[in-house]
Every structure is written in structure tokens, then in C-alpha cells.
Design a protein around this motif. Sequence first.
Motif, mmCIF file in Angstrom:
data_model
loop_
_atom_site.group_PDB
_atom_site.id
_atom_site.type_symbol
_atom_site.label_atom_id
_atom_site.label_comp_id
_atom_site.label_asym_id
_atom_site.label_seq_id
_atom_site.Cartn_x
_atom_site.Cartn_y
_atom_site.Cartn_z
ATOM 1 N N ILE A 31 0.922 -1.024 0.100
ATOM 2 C CA ILE A 31 -0.046 0.144 -0.092
ATOM 3 C C ILE A 31 0.782 1.293 0.052
ATOM 4 O O ILE A 31 0.667 2.073 -0.886
ATOM 5 C CB ILE A 31 -0.990 0.126 1.298
ATOM 6 N N ALA A 32 1.936 1.251 0.798
ATOM 7 C CA ALA A 32 2.962 2.395 1.019
ATOM 8 C C ALA A 32 3.492 2.826 -0.277
ATOM 9 O O ALA A 32 3.747 3.712 -0.721
ATOM 10 C CB ALA A 32 3.741 2.094 1.949
ATOM 11 N N SER A 33 3.839 1.574 -1.204
ATOM 12 C CA SER A 33 4.414 1.646 -2.624
ATOM 13 C C SER A 33 3.565 2.708 -3.463
ATOM 14 O O SER A 33 4.313 3.061 -4.325
ATOM 15 C CB SER A 33 4.810 0.341 -2.996
ATOM 16 N N PHE A 34 2.290 2.620 -3.306
ATOM 17 C CA PHE A 34 1.399 3.240 -4.026
ATOM 18 C C PHE A 34 1.252 5.009 -3.736
ATOM 19 O O PHE A 34 0.807 5.724 -4.485
ATOM 20 C CB PHE A 34 0.185 2.783 -4.206
ATOM 21 N N LEU A 35 1.725 5.155 -2.457
ATOM 22 C CA LEU A 35 1.788 6.531 -1.807
ATOM 23 C C LEU A 35 3.075 7.105 -1.885
ATOM 24 O O LEU A 35 3.253 8.463 -1.194
ATOM 25 C CB LEU A 35 1.118 6.346 -0.597
ATOM 26 N N THR A 36 3.897 6.515 -2.446
ATOM 27 C CA THR A 36 5.306 7.232 -2.397
ATOM 28 C C THR A 36 6.002 7.174 -3.862
ATOM 29 O O THR A 36 5.422 6.161 -4.684
ATOM 30 C CB THR A 36 6.250 6.448 -1.563
ATOM 31 N N ARG A 37 6.660 7.888 -4.176
ATOM 32 C CA ARG A 37 7.509 7.916 -5.521
ATOM 33 C C ARG A 37 8.800 8.083 -5.628
ATOM 34 O O ARG A 37 9.653 9.017 -5.319
ATOM 35 C CB ARG A 37 6.920 9.338 -6.244
ATOM 36 N N PHE A 38 9.204 7.040 -5.759
ATOM 37 C CA PHE A 38 10.447 6.782 -6.421
ATOM 38 C C PHE A 38 10.802 5.494 -7.055
ATOM 39 O O PHE A 38 10.131 4.667 -7.122
ATOM 40 C CB PHE A 38 11.557 6.655 -4.841
ATOM 41 N N PRO A 39 11.937 5.487 -7.835
ATOM 42 C CA PRO A 39 11.904 4.301 -8.896
ATOM 43 C C PRO A 39 12.241 3.090 -8.115
ATOM 44 O O PRO A 39 13.099 3.037 -7.339
ATOM 45 C CB PRO A 39 13.298 4.765 -9.618
ATOM 46 N N GLY A 40 11.244 2.161 -8.557
ATOM 47 C CA GLY A 40 11.325 0.742 -8.039
ATOM 48 C C GLY A 40 10.532 0.533 -6.658
ATOM 49 O O GLY A 40 10.253 -0.534 -6.024
ATOM 50 N N ALA A 41 9.902 1.672 -6.245
ATOM 51 C CA ALA A 41 8.855 1.466 -5.083
ATOM 52 C C ALA A 41 7.792 0.331 -5.149
ATOM 53 O O ALA A 41 7.833 -0.490 -4.182
ATOM 54 C CB ALA A 41 8.490 2.627 -4.614
ATOM 55 N N LYS A 42 7.082 0.401 -6.187
ATOM 56 C CA LYS A 42 6.217 -0.504 -6.429
ATOM 57 C C LYS A 42 6.647 -1.897 -6.705
ATOM 58 O O LYS A 42 6.116 -2.902 -6.335
ATOM 59 C CB LYS A 42 5.191 -0.093 -7.484
ATOM 60 N N THR A 43 7.621 -2.034 -7.504
ATOM 61 C CA THR A 43 8.395 -3.330 -7.934
ATOM 62 C C THR A 43 8.841 -3.977 -6.657
ATOM 63 O O THR A 43 8.441 -5.194 -6.734
ATOM 64 C CB THR A 43 9.391 -3.101 -8.920
ATOM 65 N N TRP A 44 9.699 -3.254 -5.816
ATOM 66 C CA TRP A 44 10.254 -4.126 -4.527
ATOM 67 C C TRP A 44 9.055 -4.490 -3.696
ATOM 68 O O TRP A 44 9.208 -5.679 -3.382
ATOM 69 C CB TRP A 44 11.393 -3.199 -4.117
ATOM 70 N N ALA A 45 8.258 -3.609 -3.552
ATOM 71 C CA ALA A 45 6.987 -3.935 -2.552
ATOM 72 C C ALA A 45 6.042 -5.103 -3.170
ATOM 73 O O ALA A 45 5.745 -5.998 -2.372
ATOM 74 C CB ALA A 45 6.185 -3.024 -2.662
ATOM 75 N N ALA A 46 6.024 -5.134 -4.550
ATOM 76 C CA ALA A 46 5.318 -6.285 -5.001
ATOM 77 C C ALA A 46 6.006 -7.588 -5.133
ATOM 78 O O ALA A 46 5.416 -8.575 -4.699
ATOM 79 C CB ALA A 46 4.828 -5.911 -6.630
ATOM 80 N N TRP A 47 6.962 -7.403 -5.521
ATOM 81 C CA TRP A 47 8.015 -8.658 -5.219
ATOM 82 C C TRP A 47 7.869 -9.502 -3.723
ATOM 83 O O TRP A 47 8.009 -10.345 -3.569
ATOM 84 C CB TRP A 47 9.262 -8.734 -5.945
ATOM 85 N N THR A 48 8.343 -8.480 -2.792
ATOM 86 C CA THR A 48 8.323 -8.775 -1.566
ATOM 87 C C THR A 48 6.796 -9.536 -1.030
ATOM 88 O O THR A 48 6.798 -10.536 -0.411
ATOM 89 C CB THR A 48 8.365 -7.737 -0.397
ATOM 90 N N PHE A 49 5.866 -8.835 -1.384
ATOM 91 C CA PHE A 49 4.494 -9.196 -1.139
ATOM 92 C C PHE A 49 4.107 -10.730 -1.818
ATOM 93 O O PHE A 49 3.680 -11.653 -1.172
ATOM 94 C CB PHE A 49 3.524 -8.283 -1.881
ATOM 95 N N VAL A 50 4.522 -10.840 -3.078
ATOM 96 C CA VAL A 50 4.283 -12.142 -3.780
ATOM 97 C C VAL A 50 5.289 -13.203 -2.914
ATOM 98 O O VAL A 50 4.728 -14.304 -2.909
ATOM 99 C CB VAL A 50 4.949 -12.137 -5.295
ATOM 100 N N ALA A 51 6.551 -12.827 -2.410
ATOM 101 C CA ALA A 51 7.504 -13.819 -1.947
ATOM 102 C C ALA A 51 6.808 -14.145 -0.584
ATOM 103 O O ALA A 51 6.781 -15.457 -0.293
ATOM 104 C CB ALA A 51 8.855 -13.308 -1.822
ATOM 105 N N VAL A 52 5.898 -13.276 0.170
ATOM 106 C CA VAL A 52 5.284 -13.752 1.413
ATOM 107 C C VAL A 52 4.153 -14.630 1.140
ATOM 108 O O VAL A 52 3.996 -15.586 1.778
ATOM 109 C CB VAL A 52 4.780 -12.265 2.153
ATOM 110 N N LEU A 53 3.427 -14.257 -0.151
ATOM 111 C CA LEU A 53 2.305 -15.255 -0.342
ATOM 112 C C LEU A 53 2.838 -16.679 -0.777
ATOM 113 O O LEU A 53 2.264 -17.445 -0.190
ATOM 114 C CB LEU A 53 1.517 -14.807 -1.637
ATOM 115 N N LEU A 54 3.739 -16.508 -1.495
ATOM 116 C CA LEU A 54 4.567 -17.988 -1.548
ATOM 117 C C LEU A 54 4.813 -18.679 -0.273
ATOM 118 O O LEU A 54 4.770 -19.739 -0.235
ATOM 119 C CB LEU A 54 5.742 -17.916 -2.577
#
Length: 149
Positions: free
Chosen positions: A71-94
Motif C-alpha cells: 500500500i505504501a508503495s502506491f503512496l510514495t514516489r521513487f524508482p522501484g517502489a512498487k516493484t520491490w514491494a510487489a516482489w516482497t508481497f509475492v514472496a510472502v504469499l509464496l
Amino acid sequence: MRTVYRVLAVLVAAGVLIQSAAIAFGVFTMVNEVESGTVIDASYDTFANPGLATHSMGAMVVGALAILLLIASFLTRFPGAKTWAAWTFVAVLLQWAFGIFAFETPAIGILHGANALAIFALALLAARAAGRTAQAEPVRTRRTASVDV
């Protein structure tokens, strides 16, 4: 918001460390109990084992932190914010999936352990990306017009 993102990423990594320590504590507690005569069977109360209980509850905490990071990745702006958060989230789901399926097929536990290292690394890389971007931004100063007299 970048600071919130970075703190959440560090908390995910810290959660993985706590999870690792908790499961080791839980397994060694079980070994100690067996050596003392306890029978581990279907009636064994895993929540009476502090390590196993902490590991189970910690899974909820790490999952919640990963969602908050996303959620925070969509509220902040820097390169890679959404990508790193999404991969972390996917890894937690796995991680959750590996943990659930490992009860049926214990060999999947290998993936559960290895994936914990991936979550730890991804969360630290997310925190690093947030910190690096914050340091790289130029400081904006207000320019005033000078008048020669």
C-alpha cells in the motif's frame, strides 16, 4: 511517505529474522520435550510450544507488514517502489503457500526455508532503494533575485 515505506521494509526483514529464530526455538523445544518423554502426536498442542506459537503468530504479522508495504508503495514516489514491494508481497504469499503445503509434503519445507531468505533480501533491497533515492534527491533551495545598486 518514503520513510514509512523504508521502515515497513525493514520491519518485514526483521519479522523474517524473528520468524527464523522462533521456528528454531520451537523445533529445539520439541526435541527437548521428546528427550524428556513427551510424545509428539496429533494431540500435541503447538501453541503450548512458545517457539511454534510465535512462528505461527509472526506469519500474520509479516503478512500484514507486506500488505502495508505494498500500500505504501502506491503512496510514495521513487524508482522501484512498487516493484520491490510487489516482489516482497509475492514472496510472502509464496511463503504462506509453502508453509501450508509442507504439512502434506514435508520436502516443500525446503522451499519454505529458502523463500524466507528471499523475503529477507527483497525487503532489505526495498529499504535500500528507498534510502538511496532519498539521498540522491537534490536539495531544492529558493532562489531570490539579487539587485545590484
